[in-house]
Design a protein around this motif. Structure first.
Motif, PDB file in Angstrom:
ATOM      1  N   ALA A  71       0.831  -1.202   0.000  1.00 33.38           N
ATOM      2  CA  ALA A  71       0.000   0.000   0.000  1.00 33.38           C
ATOM      3  C   ALA A  71       0.868   1.255   0.000  1.00 33.38           C
ATOM      4  CB  ALA A  71      -0.928  -0.006   1.210  1.00 33.38           C
ATOM      5  N   LEU A  72       1.954   1.232   0.766  1.00 31.21           N
ATOM      6  CA  LEU A  72       2.871   2.370   0.801  1.00 31.21           C
ATOM      7  C   LEU A  72       3.548   2.561  -0.549  1.00 31.21           C
ATOM      8  CD1 LEU A  72       4.297   4.564   2.499  1.00 31.21           C
ATOM      9  CD2 LEU A  72       6.004   2.833   3.088  1.00 31.21           C
ATOM     10  N   LEU A  73       3.980   1.470  -1.162  1.00 29.94           N
ATOM     11  CA  LEU A  73       4.648   1.580  -2.465  1.00 29.94           C
ATOM     12  C   LEU A  73       3.683   2.005  -3.563  1.00 29.94           C
ATOM     13  CD1 LEU A  73       7.087  -1.466  -2.464  1.00 29.94           C
ATOM     14  CD2 LEU A  73       7.656   0.947  -2.292  1.00 29.94           C
ATOM     15  N   ASN A  74       2.397   1.641  -3.450  1.00 26.35           N
ATOM     16  CA  ASN A  74       1.419   2.069  -4.450  1.00 26.35           C
ATOM     17  C   ASN A  74       1.253   3.585  -4.455  1.00 26.35           C
ATOM     18  OD1 ASN A  74       0.765  -0.409  -5.598  1.00 26.35           O
ATOM     19  ND2 ASN A  74      -0.754  -0.858  -4.038  1.00 26.35           N
ATOM     20  N   LYS A  75       1.517   4.225  -3.309  1.00 28.23           N
ATOM     21  CA  LYS A  75       1.404   5.683  -3.206  1.00 28.23           C
ATOM     22  C   LYS A  75       2.704   6.387  -3.579  1.00 28.23           C
ATOM     23  CE  LYS A  75      -1.617   5.138   0.788  1.00 28.23           C
ATOM     24  NZ  LYS A  75      -1.722   5.352   2.223  1.00 28.23           N
ATOM     25  N   THR A  76       3.763   5.624  -3.807  1.00 34.92           N
ATOM     26  CA  THR A  76       5.083   6.195  -4.041  1.00 34.92           C
ATOM     27  C   THR A  76       5.256   6.623  -5.491  1.00 34.92           C
ATOM     28  OG1 THR A  76       6.005   4.792  -2.323  1.00 34.92           O
ATOM     29  CG2 THR A  76       7.557   5.728  -3.880  1.00 34.92           C
ATOM     30  N   VAL A  77       5.852   7.804  -5.662  1.00 35.29           N
ATOM     31  CA  VAL A  77       6.220   8.289  -6.982  1.00 35.29           C
ATOM     32  C   VAL A  77       7.727   8.512  -6.963  1.00 35.29           C
ATOM     33  CG1 VAL A  77       5.953  10.119  -8.690  1.00 35.29           C
ATOM     34  CG2 VAL A  77       3.996   9.402  -7.322  1.00 35.29           C
ATOM     35  N   LEU A  78       8.441   7.783  -7.800  1.00 36.99           N
ATOM     36  CA  LEU A  78       9.889   7.900  -7.868  1.00 36.99           C
ATOM     37  C   LEU A  78      10.270   8.828  -9.009  1.00 36.99           C
ATOM     38  CD1 LEU A  78      10.887   4.138  -7.595  1.00 36.99           C
ATOM     39  CD2 LEU A  78      10.838   5.819  -5.764  1.00 36.99           C
ATOM     40  N   THR A  79      11.256   9.684  -8.768  1.00 37.37           N
ATOM     41  CA  THR A  79      11.800  10.531  -9.815  1.00 37.37           C
ATOM     42  C   THR A  79      13.266  10.171  -9.971  1.00 37.37           C
ATOM     43  OG1 THR A  79      10.274  12.296  -9.226  1.00 37.37           O
ATOM     44  CG2 THR A  79      12.169  12.894 -10.579  1.00 37.37           C
ATOM     45  N   ILE A  80      13.620   9.720 -11.158  1.00 40.42           N
ATOM     46  CA  ILE A  80      14.989   9.299 -11.426  1.00 40.42           C
ATOM     47  C   ILE A  80      15.568  10.191 -12.517  1.00 40.42           C
ATOM     48  CG2 ILE A  80      16.455   7.390 -12.183  1.00 40.42           C
ATOM     49  CD1 ILE A  80      14.314   5.487 -11.127  1.00 40.42           C
ATOM     50  N   PRO A  81      16.519  11.064 -12.155  1.00 36.43           N
ATOM     51  CA  PRO A  81      17.149  11.916 -13.170  1.00 36.43           C
ATOM     52  C   PRO A  81      18.262  11.157 -13.898  1.00 36.43           C
ATOM     53  CG  PRO A  81      17.926  12.526 -10.987  1.00 36.43           C
ATOM     54  CD  PRO A  81      16.926  11.437 -10.805  1.00 36.43           C
ATOM     55  N   GLN A  82      18.284  11.282 -15.221  1.00 34.17           N
ATOM     56  CA  GLN A  82      19.314  10.635 -16.042  1.00 34.17           C
ATOM     57  C   GLN A  82      19.740  11.595 -17.137  1.00 34.17           C
ATOM     58  OE1 GLN A  82      20.756   7.566 -15.965  1.00 34.17           O
ATOM     59  NE2 GLN A  82      19.674   6.900 -14.135  1.00 34.17           N
ATOM     60  N   GLN A  83      20.949  11.427 -17.626  1.00 37.06           N
ATOM     61  CA  GLN A  83      21.392  12.238 -18.748  1.00 37.06           C
ATOM     62  C   GLN A  83      20.686  11.760 -20.005  1.00 37.06           C
ATOM     63  OE1 GLN A  83      25.640  12.033 -18.966  1.00 37.06           O
ATOM     64  NE2 GLN A  83      25.903  13.737 -17.542  1.00 37.06           N
ATOM     65  N   ALA A  84      20.201  12.720 -20.789  1.00 36.76           N
ATOM     66  CA  ALA A  84      19.462  12.363 -21.994  1.00 36.76           C
ATOM     67  C   ALA A  84      19.823  13.316 -23.116  1.00 36.76           C
ATOM     68  CB  ALA A  84      17.963  12.421 -21.728  1.00 36.76           C
ATOM     69  N   GLY A  85      19.609  12.853 -24.325  1.00 33.75           N
ATOM     70  CA  GLY A  85      19.835  13.675 -25.497  1.00 33.75           C
ATOM     71  C   GLY A  85      18.647  14.585 -25.738  1.00 33.75           C
ATOM     72  N   GLU A  86      18.726  15.382 -26.802  1.00 29.70           N
ATOM     73  CA  GLU A  86      17.656  16.329 -27.102  1.00 29.70           C
ATOM     74  C   GLU A  86      16.352  15.625 -27.489  1.00 29.70           C
ATOM     75  OE1 GLU A  86      18.885  19.254 -29.935  1.00 29.70           O
ATOM     76  OE2 GLU A  86      20.710  19.720 -28.828  1.00 29.70           O
TER      77      GLU A  86
END
Length: 149
Positions: A71-86
């Motif tokens: 239930a806790l993980l269902n409410k979780t929003v992860l933001t993962i920053p990565q290097q990306a091209g245009e």
């Protein structure tokens, strides 16, 4: 025919802790010498019953705890920053290990990377729904946002 309490799982006889009826010869010549069973006495039967009850309570507690984590993980929003091209494609990729590390960092819950169900590594910026197996039969869906660094 005497009764015996199985000390280990025995094929075609029963599982550990079960009280079974077997022939005297089988009990005396096979099960007891190999420490697979013991003769069923009132004390041993009571001990086996109490042990089975405590194991069932432990399983129920584990399922309850797993459902709470899900239930806790269902409410979780992860933001993962990565290097990306245009064009929004990542230079690397987001793997199951990256997601497991992000869950550990965000919620303090340790998840094995093998329990993160990701068909292919994430290779583009965007929002993804990732399924995580918290325990056997208990799954959670974690919203994962991959952003450009």
């Amino acid at each position: 025919m005497p009764e015996a309490i199985l000390l280990q799982d025995v094929d075609q006889v029963g599982e550990k802790g079960a009280v079974v009826t077997v022939s005297k010869g089988y009990l005396r010549n096979y099960l007891i010498p190999r420490k697979l069973a013991a003769p069923a006495t009132k004390g041993l039967v009571e001990t086996a019953r109490r042990k089975a009850e405590s194991e069932e309570r432990a399983k129920a507690d584990a399922v309850t705890q797993a459902n709470e984590l899900a239930a806790l993980l269902n409410k979780t929003v992860l933001t993962i920053p990565q290097q990306a091209g245009e064009d929004g494609r990542l230079f690397g990729s987001v793997t199951t290990q990256d997601i497991a590390d992000a869950i550990k960092e965000a919620r303090g819950i340790t998840v094995d990377k093998r329990h993160v169900e990701l068909p292919d590594a994430i290779k583009a910026v965007g929002t993804y729904q990732v399924v995580v197996e918290v325990a056997t039969g208990v799954h959670a869906t974690v919203k994962t946002i991959v952003t450009e660094r």
